[in-house]
Write a protein that holds these residues in place. Sequence first.
Motif, PDB file in Angstrom:
ATOM      1  N   ALA A 144       0.831  -1.205   0.000  1.00 32.96           N
ATOM      2  CA  ALA A 144       0.000   0.000   0.000  1.00 32.96           C
ATOM      3  C   ALA A 144       0.866   1.256   0.000  1.00 32.96           C
ATOM      4  N   LEU A 163      -5.162   1.215   2.064  1.00 34.44           N
ATOM      5  CA  LEU A 163      -5.775  -0.078   2.364  1.00 34.44           C
ATOM      6  C   LEU A 163      -7.258   0.080   2.664  1.00 34.44           C
ATOM      7  N   LEU A 192      -4.181  -5.879  -4.125  1.00 33.85           N
ATOM      8  CA  LEU A 192      -4.958  -4.967  -3.278  1.00 33.85           C
ATOM      9  C   LEU A 192      -6.154  -4.465  -4.068  1.00 33.85           C
TER      10      LEU A 192
END
Length: 236
Positions: A134, A141, A228
């Motif tokens: 991140a 996040l 992610l």
Amino acid sequence: MSGKLYALSTGPGAADLITVRGARILGKLDVLYAPAGRKGGDSLALSIVREYLGEQTEVRCCHFPMSADSAEKEAVWDEVAAALEAEVQAGKQVGFITLGDAMLFSTWVFLLQRLQYPQNLEIVPGVTSFAAIAARAQTPLAMEQQSLAVVSCTAPESDIRQALAQHDSLVLMKVYGRFARVKALLAEAGLLDHALMMAEATLPGEQCWRQLSEVSDDQPLPYFSTILVNKQWKQA
């Protein structure tokens, strides 16, 4: 001095991302146990912490098989846990290192189940791979009221699909060997533009893909690859 066991998180890979506490403890250990990916092979965790070790520290590499044979794995966990306990009972300062954070998808927790002296144990937390990703990718996040789920891609496809529907942000770990099906699930959920993938974060071989729709299904990926997803953050 009475013996003590330390479970030490090494962080995602870069040696300077280990915590100050972890580095201080490493410097005073009598014995350090380091997991190796294959028998007689190198230990990535050991390469991360080597510069922090004192001259007095004995290093012992142990191989944990990536086998589907539960009996084989449990035999190794039993053996290593017994060795750690014997060292501590002999009055030594003993460390066991693990990548990322010791309490997240870690071999350490199987050893913890087998140990019976929590008063002689300290677990030192570490930077997780997805926190590093991140930061490196400048992608949050989670924000404000968003929920965050950490999901292993070894889970059934239906569970991954449900997590993608229910949560605002997700960390999809253990992508290696499963990218094509995970990409298809992201496309099905309309989330490809809100996802990125990074491999070997903070290591010299770090790679980042921000447009997953352009990544081939058979793209060769390193073992340490993670996706992610943030539904409120579109990738540039």
